[in-house]
Enzyme design. Structure first.
Site, PDB file in Angstrom:
ATOM      1  N   TYR A 168       0.970  -1.251   0.095  1.00 15.69           N
ATOM      2  CA  TYR A 168       0.173  -0.078   0.127  1.00 15.69           C
ATOM      3  C   TYR A 168       0.780   1.171   0.099  1.00 15.69           C
ATOM      4  O   TYR A 168       1.765   1.228   0.836  1.00 15.69           O
ATOM      5  CB  TYR A 168      -0.890   0.104   1.229  1.00 15.69           C
ATOM      6  CG  TYR A 168      -1.633   1.413   1.512  1.00 15.69           C
ATOM      7  CD1 TYR A 168      -2.825   1.761   0.960  1.00 15.69           C
ATOM      8  CD2 TYR A 168      -1.065   2.378   2.113  1.00 15.69           C
ATOM      9  CE1 TYR A 168      -3.538   2.773   0.916  1.00 15.69           C
ATOM     10  CE2 TYR A 168      -1.764   3.469   2.232  1.00 15.69           C
ATOM     11  CZ  TYR A 168      -3.079   3.897   1.631  1.00 15.69           C
ATOM     12  OH  TYR A 168      -3.603   5.039   1.874  1.00 15.69           O
TER      13      TYR A 168
ATOM     14  N   GLU B 143      -3.358   7.623  -4.094  1.00 14.90           N
ATOM     15  CA  GLU B 143      -3.231   6.279  -3.368  1.00 14.90           C
ATOM     16  C   GLU B 143      -3.125   5.231  -4.119  1.00 14.90           C
ATOM     17  O   GLU B 143      -4.187   5.032  -5.127  1.00 14.90           O
ATOM     18  CB  GLU B 143      -4.555   6.182  -2.461  1.00 14.90           C
ATOM     19  CG  GLU B 143      -4.668   4.814  -1.627  1.00 14.90           C
ATOM     20  CD  GLU B 143      -5.863   4.834  -0.768  1.00 14.90           C
ATOM     21  OE1 GLU B 143      -5.927   4.798   0.623  1.00 14.90           O
ATOM     22  OE2 GLU B 143      -7.250   4.739  -1.347  1.00 14.90           O
TER      23      GLU B 143
END
Length: 403
Positions: A125, A213
């Site tokens: 991530y 993101e």
């Protein structure tokens, strides 16, 4: 302004970030041709079909009409059309759509990058955003990619790392290497990750983003680092520098009332309350929302009419607020500095008369230049409008009409 995955990836690619290649289609009949074109470019034989909506959790979401998920693997060219048909045109419900399905108007047919090789693929991530409290950009990253990052933060916070960037010197090489090391990478994968982080940060700064993101960032079986997803939010204040990005806006993904307000030059955000707000100035808007909350109500919206409040503008604001069936009262709270209160009052009176029968109680507080004249104008209008002077009086009236 939010972007679709394929739009975010196009920006990433322009800054040198390696991405999962794909083709966007908005018609089922174009799916096979797009898949064949993708195969010719990448050599892929398996495809991932992804719904393009402004919401996360698409892989776990469900298309109401077909029962398909929002992200589906198509194992071969013969499976592509059937897979696209199960997603495109349907309404996808995810954990981020508040129980309401969002129509899928386009899908991304992407290459399957989880191919076999010398090592197992790994998912990470990574996001870049501004820490407003510290006045620095921050790169957040974790080894737990492909998962709900909120759950990771809550259950295993030690697995989330943060790297602050000093704005005076920018992102440094030692920081990109530190990120790669903390992700457990070495050799070619580490080199690829340092390049990926540098390019990602350059994209974040270069397009005036509010957030990037990437979940997941994939280490392939042959140690390439690729952005498999991209959730991008651009700072609308910076769009005047990027007309090409501004053109990416998809109004079908936004609240129709907010789009209407924006086109009318009104700063409007819909909320879940029962008291409509019409104010001028963001600070006064926040104070008005607070006093409504303290009086026992809940603000139904944030609406800033700006420096002008003539009859046409006020009437448009009324119509937008009254589209919300939950609104049980409207509070107008205007400070007359640049704009004179008596002009606002005349605008309110004219707009009220134009609407005809007003469906909910209307409370008006006008303070500042010509406030006395404004109150007299409203009081003498003969309309069912409750005019007050103090903010506390306005709050008391809100409480009274909601009782």
């Amino acid at each position: 302004m939010n972007l679709h995955e394929y739009q975010g990836k196009s920006i990433l690619k322009s800054f040198g970030v390696a991405i999962q290649a794909g083709k966007v289609v908005n018609k089922v009949e174009d799916a096979v041709a797009a898949a064949k074109e993708l195969s010719a470019e990448t050599g892929t034989e398996w495809y991932v079909v992804k719904a393009q909506i402004h919401a996360g959790g698409r892989g776990k979401g469900t298309v109401e009409e077909t029962g398909s998920h929002g992200v589906v693997l198509a194992k071969g060219i013969d499976k592509v059309e059937e897979t696209v048909k199960g997603i495109l045109g349907g309404h996808l419900t995810t954990a981020q759509t508040n129980g309401v399905g969002k129509k899928v108007n386009q899908v991304l047919i992407a290459e399957d990058v989880y191919y076999p090789g010398e090592s197992e693929p790994s998912e990470f991530y990574m996001s870049v955003l501004l820490d407003r409290e510290r006045g620095r950009n921050v790169i957040m990253y974790s080894t737990e990619g492909g998962m709900d990052i909120e759950s990771v933060a809550e259950e295993t916070p030690h697995l989330i790392y943060k790297e602050e960037i000093d704005p005076r010197v920018g992102l440094q090489g030692f920081q990109t290497r530190k990120i790669a090391f903390n992700l457990g990478l070495s050799g070619q994968a580490m080199k690829q990750m340092t390049k990926f982080v540098s390019s990602l940060y350059a994209a974040y700064e270069g397009c005036d983003a509010a957030m990037f993101e990437i979940n997941p960032v994939l280490k392939t079986s042959d140690d390439k680092i690729i952005a498999v997803d991209a959730k991008v939010t651009l700072d609308e204040s910076g769009l005047f520098r990027h007309p090409d990005y501004a053109a990416m806006r998809d109004k079908t993904e936004e609240d129709p009332t907010e789009v209407e307000a924006d086109e009318a030059g009104l700063n409007f955000v819909k909320l879940d309350g029962n008291v409509g707000c019409m104010v001028n100035g963001a600070g006064l808007a926040m104070a008005t929302m607070d006093i409504i909350k303290l009086s026992g109500g809940n603000p139904a919206n944030f609406l800033d009419v700006g420096g002008t409040a003539d009859a046409e503008r006020v009437e448009k604001a009324f119509s937008i607020i009254l589209k919300d069936e939950n609104v049980k009262a409207i509070l107008i709270n205007i400070f007359g500095g640049i704009v004179r209160c008596d002009r606002v009052a005349q605008g309110v009176v004219d707009a009220y008369k134009s609407i005809g029968t007003f469906p909910v109680p209307l409370i008006v507080r006008l303070q500042g230049t010509n406030a006395v004249e404004a109150k007299k104008l409203i009081d003498d209008s003969g309309l069912d409008v409750q005019s007050v002077v103090l903010l506390q009086e306005a709050a008391d009236k809100v409480k009274e009409v909601l009782a």
